[in-house]
Design a protein around this motif. Structure first.
Motif, short mmCIF file in Angstrom:
data_model
loop_
_atom_site.label_atom_id
_atom_site.label_comp_id
_atom_site.label_asym_id
_atom_site.label_seq_id
_atom_site.Cartn_x
_atom_site.Cartn_y
_atom_site.Cartn_z
N LEU A 30 -56.93 -14.01 78.29
CA LEU A 30 -58.28 -13.49 78.12
C LEU A 30 -58.29 -12.01 77.76
O LEU A 30 -59.23 -11.52 77.14
CB LEU A 30 -59.10 -13.73 79.39
CG LEU A 30 -59.44 -15.19 79.69
CD1 LEU A 30 -60.11 -15.32 81.06
CD2 LEU A 30 -60.32 -15.78 78.61
N ASP B 51 -60.42 -12.65 74.34
CA ASP B 51 -61.78 -12.20 74.60
C ASP B 51 -61.86 -10.69 74.80
O ASP B 51 -62.95 -10.16 75.05
CB ASP B 51 -62.33 -12.92 75.83
CG ASP B 51 -63.85 -12.85 75.93
OD1 ASP B 51 -64.51 -12.83 74.87
OD2 ASP B 51 -64.37 -12.80 77.06
N VAL C 7 -63.84 -19.84 75.33
CA VAL C 7 -64.63 -18.61 75.45
C VAL C 7 -65.86 -18.68 74.54
O VAL C 7 -66.97 -18.29 74.94
CB VAL C 7 -63.77 -17.38 75.10
CG1 VAL C 7 -64.65 -16.14 74.89
CG2 VAL C 7 -62.75 -17.12 76.20
#
Length: 288
Positions: A198, A202, A279
């Motif tokens: 992540l 993201d 995501v």
């Protein structure tokens, strides 16, 4: 390839695989997604086979522990009653006695661990960041990946190393706690396996990545089933790879590397792609 590089840099495991007196073992690795999945993530080299002490028709061998073999202590070994210290690092094994090295080795171990963690974080930033960019049909820019992702990955790896540094002494003092620690470690690994990814897919901040991974894990669904698929794939691969590593020798090592390297690449790329989609789905859900 990065998985090939990290596997070859593990001098200790490579040496045990090439050792002529290696044993034989089959291990099962229930591995959750990891930024760097290489041969030694899926297979553990067998311990050296015990030295022969004489056959059925042979006389018992004499040695340091034999009643007729001398004093029982070699000149270069630990002193009688001494406490052995063995440090297994990714680049080899450091062994000695606490009496001989004292506390002087502790700063070296700490410095070595920090250097390794930084090296690992930089490597993960280039590797996983590069995979993410390739999946987006963008150019791989190693310097940009390091500057953007490495600080969080280094901090994440330091957190893991620090956690184990605290946990191991506790388990040594109270071994029964291992029965409790094992399922807890599996649960923690499941809850937060997405964290390092992540940081990249993201661009999540450090604490936010933990919260986001925890939320995905609690929701279950695709996050859970991807973890199951990854673990089952790792188990099947670990059986094959542990047999190849046990066979050992240059041929066994080359075949194992030839199988594990592309597999690690595919699994890591699949994790990056999966979490990117997850995501995006979460983002759409929160905007609805």
């Amino acid at each position: 390839m990065v998985p090939l590089l990290t596997a070859l840099l593990n001098v200790s495991s490579v040496g045990r695989t090439l050792a002529p007196n290696r044993g034989f073992s089959i291990n099962l690795e229930f591995a959750f997604p990891s930024p760097l999945l290489d041969l030694w993530s899926l297979a553990t080299p067998p311990e050296p086979a015990p030295a022969s002490t004489g056959g059925v028709y042979g006389s018992p061998a004499t040695g340091p522990t034999s009643p007729t073999g001398g004093s029982g202590f070699s000149g270069g070994g630990p002193t009688p009653g001494g406490t052995d210290l063995t440090v297994d690092t990714p680049f080899g094994i450091v062994a000695g006695s606490l009496e001989s090295v004292g506390l002087a080795i502790v700063p070296l171990i700490i410095i070595g661990a920090i250097v390794y963690v930084v090296f690992l974080g930089v490597l993960e930033a280039i590797y996983v960041g590069g995979l993410d960019r390739r999946l987006e049909h963008e150019r791989i820019e190693p310097v940009a990946c390091v500057l953007r992702y490495a600080p969080r990955l280094v901090l994440y790896n330091l957190l893991i190393v620090g956690g184990f540094a605290v946990l191991v002494p506790v388990l040594l003092v109270a071994p029964p706690l291992l029965l409790l620690a094992f399922p807890v470690l599996i649960l923690v690994a499941y809850l937060f396996y997405a964290v390092p990814f992540l940081f990249i897919v993201d661009d999540a901040r450090f604490l936010e990545a933990f919260r986001q991974s925890h939320r995905m894990a609690i929701d279950g669904g695709a996050y859970f089933w991807f973890a199951v698929w990854h673990a089952v794939t790792a188990v099947v691969a670990s059986i094959i790879l542990s047999i190849l590593v046990s066979i050992g020798g240059p041929v066994g090592l080359l075949v194992a590397l030839g199988f594990a390297t592309p597999l690690g690449l595919v699994l890591t790329a699949a994790t990056v792609s999966f979490l990117r989609e997850l995501v995006e789905l979460e983002g759409q859900r929160w905007t609805m």
